[in-house]
Design a protein around this motif. Structure first.
Motif, short mmCIF file in Angstrom:
data_model
loop_
_atom_site.label_atom_id
_atom_site.label_comp_id
_atom_site.label_asym_id
_atom_site.label_seq_id
_atom_site.Cartn_x
_atom_site.Cartn_y
_atom_site.Cartn_z
N THR A 168 67.03 66.48 12.29
CA THR A 168 67.40 65.74 13.50
C THR A 168 66.25 64.90 14.06
O THR A 168 66.47 64.02 14.90
CB THR A 168 67.88 66.71 14.58
N GLY A 169 65.03 65.15 13.63
CA GLY A 169 63.89 64.38 14.12
C GLY A 169 62.71 64.50 13.18
O GLY A 169 62.60 65.46 12.41
N GLU A 170 61.80 63.51 13.23
CA GLU A 170 60.63 63.52 12.36
C GLU A 170 59.45 62.86 13.07
O GLU A 170 59.60 61.90 13.81
CB GLU A 170 60.93 62.80 11.03
N GLN A 171 58.28 63.42 12.86
CA GLN A 171 57.02 62.87 13.37
C GLN A 171 55.98 62.97 12.27
O GLN A 171 56.04 63.88 11.43
CB GLN A 171 56.53 63.63 14.59
N ALA A 172 55.02 62.08 12.28
CA ALA A 172 54.00 62.11 11.24
C ALA A 172 52.65 61.68 11.78
O ALA A 172 52.56 60.80 12.65
CB ALA A 172 54.39 61.21 10.07
N VAL A 173 51.61 62.30 11.25
CA VAL A 173 50.22 61.87 11.46
C VAL A 173 49.58 61.72 10.08
O VAL A 173 49.52 62.68 9.32
CB VAL A 173 49.42 62.87 12.30
N PHE A 174 49.15 60.51 9.75
CA PHE A 174 48.40 60.24 8.53
C PHE A 174 46.99 59.85 8.97
O PHE A 174 46.67 58.68 9.14
CB PHE A 174 49.04 59.09 7.73
N LYS A 175 46.15 60.85 9.22
CA LYS A 175 44.79 60.60 9.71
C LYS A 175 43.86 60.54 8.50
O LYS A 175 43.41 61.56 7.99
CB LYS A 175 44.34 61.70 10.67
N LEU A 176 43.59 59.31 8.06
CA LEU A 176 42.88 59.10 6.80
C LEU A 176 41.77 58.05 6.96
O LEU A 176 41.61 57.16 6.14
CB LEU A 176 43.87 58.67 5.71
N SER A 177 41.03 58.17 8.06
CA SER A 177 39.89 57.29 8.33
C SER A 177 40.28 55.82 8.44
O SER A 177 39.47 54.94 8.17
CB SER A 177 38.79 57.46 7.27
N GLN A 178 41.52 55.55 8.90
CA GLN A 178 41.95 54.15 9.05
C GLN A 178 41.14 53.40 10.10
O GLN A 178 41.09 52.17 10.09
CB GLN A 178 43.43 54.07 9.44
N ASP A 179 40.50 54.13 11.02
CA ASP A 179 39.73 53.48 12.08
C ASP A 179 38.33 53.10 11.62
O ASP A 179 37.57 52.51 12.39
CB ASP A 179 39.65 54.40 13.31
N MET A 180 38.00 53.38 10.37
CA MET A 180 36.68 53.06 9.84
C MET A 180 36.75 51.82 8.95
O MET A 180 37.79 51.53 8.35
CB MET A 180 36.14 54.25 9.02
N PRO A 181 35.64 51.06 8.86
CA PRO A 181 35.60 49.91 7.94
C PRO A 181 35.85 50.36 6.51
O PRO A 181 35.62 51.52 6.15
CB PRO A 181 34.18 49.38 8.11
N GLY A 182 36.29 49.44 5.68
CA GLY A 182 36.65 49.76 4.31
C GLY A 182 35.53 50.42 3.52
O GLY A 182 35.78 51.31 2.71
N GLU A 183 34.29 49.99 3.74
CA GLU A 183 33.16 50.56 3.00
C GLU A 183 33.01 52.04 3.29
O GLU A 183 32.82 52.86 2.39
CB GLU A 183 31.88 49.81 3.36
N ILE A 184 33.09 52.40 4.58
CA ILE A 184 32.96 53.81 4.96
C ILE A 184 34.16 54.60 4.45
O ILE A 184 34.02 55.70 3.91
CB ILE A 184 32.82 53.95 6.49
N ARG A 185 35.34 54.04 4.63
CA ARG A 185 36.54 54.74 4.19
C ARG A 185 36.50 54.99 2.68
O ARG A 185 36.97 56.02 2.20
CB ARG A 185 37.78 53.94 4.57
N GLY A 186 35.91 54.05 1.94
CA GLY A 186 35.78 54.24 0.50
C GLY A 186 34.89 55.42 0.17
O GLY A 186 35.16 56.17 -0.77
N ARG A 187 33.80 55.61 0.93
CA ARG A 187 32.92 56.75 0.68
C ARG A 187 33.62 58.06 1.01
O ARG A 187 33.44 59.06 0.30
CB ARG A 187 31.63 56.59 1.49
#
Length: 225
Positions: A168-187
């Motif tokens: 009847t309902g769905e919620q999601a959190v995909f917390k995967l360093s999206q707030d970081m620049p690509g270089e940091i997220r890559g590390r």
């Protein structure tokens, strides 16, 4: 579950795919006092193809637990249930940021599904158990053929309680360093993947690396190039 705009699922399909890829969840039912929770397999019925859906609302998933577990009796009284599907949780050290005055965090993915339980008879329970085996064996390179064990399944099915959950309902959190620049997220991604930078079975956070690989390019990547 509280959600954050920066950590949303990439799209509805990503949420559905995540639930399909994590067929073990925590089923939570409210009661007087503390809620009651049981870890249960949650699988897609044979006629429900994840690839055909952008949402699980209105769909019915299957689950089962042992009859000796009184949680199923509580579900009869209170059929509203919360299913919690989650990834591993990966610690992100400030050493990966390469900049001063940083703070650590934890990356993870979680999907919460609310639904209504309908109990199934023994024949329904047998179908649920067989489908659970099919879905879980489908993740292995060499699948086990259950044919010779079907009589064993039938002999013990009375000790199993199976049920459908209409979502009847769905919620999601995909917390995967999206707030970081690509270089940091890559590390961060490479540390989750383990030695060699490729997600491999046995690495405790390979699932997070694969999820990060599936994310679309982030807005803050432009400034990092």
């Amino acid at each position: 579950m509280h959600t954050y705009p920066a950590y949303h699922a990439p799209d509805g399909r990503a949420l559905v795919d995540f639930v399909a890829a994590t067929p073990f969840a925590v089923a939570v039912t409210s009661q007087r006092g503390a809620p009651i929770a049981t870890h249960v397999p949650v699988v897609f019925p044979p006629d429900l193809d994840p690839a055909d859906h952008e949402s699980l609302v209105g769909q019915t998933l299957w689950s089962h637990l042992g009859r000796a577990n009184p949680h199923w009796e509580r579900m009869l009284e209170q059929p509203e249930v919360l299913l919690i599907h989650s990834s591993s949780h990966g610690y992100v050290s400030p050493t990966l940021y390469g900049r001063p005055k940083s703070v650590p965090t934890v990356d993870y993915t979680a999907v919460h599904l609310t639904g209504r339980v309908t109990m199934l008879d023994d024949e329904g329970a047998l179908r649920v158990v067989e489908q659970t085996v099919r879905q879980l064996e489908g993740t292995r390179k060499q699948e086990w053929d259950m044919t010779d064990s079907l009589d064993v399944f039938r002999a013990i099915i009375g000790g199993v309680v199976a049920f459908g959950i209409e979502i009847t309902g769905e919620q999601a959190v995909f917390k995967l360093s999206q707030d970081m620049p690509g270089e940091i997220r890559g590390r961060v991604r490479d540390e989750f993947a383990g030695e060699g930078g490729e997600p491999v079975p046995g690495c405790p956070h390979a699932d997070l690396a694969r999820l990060m690989d599936s994310l679309p390019e982030q807005p803050n990547d432009e400034g990092a190039k």
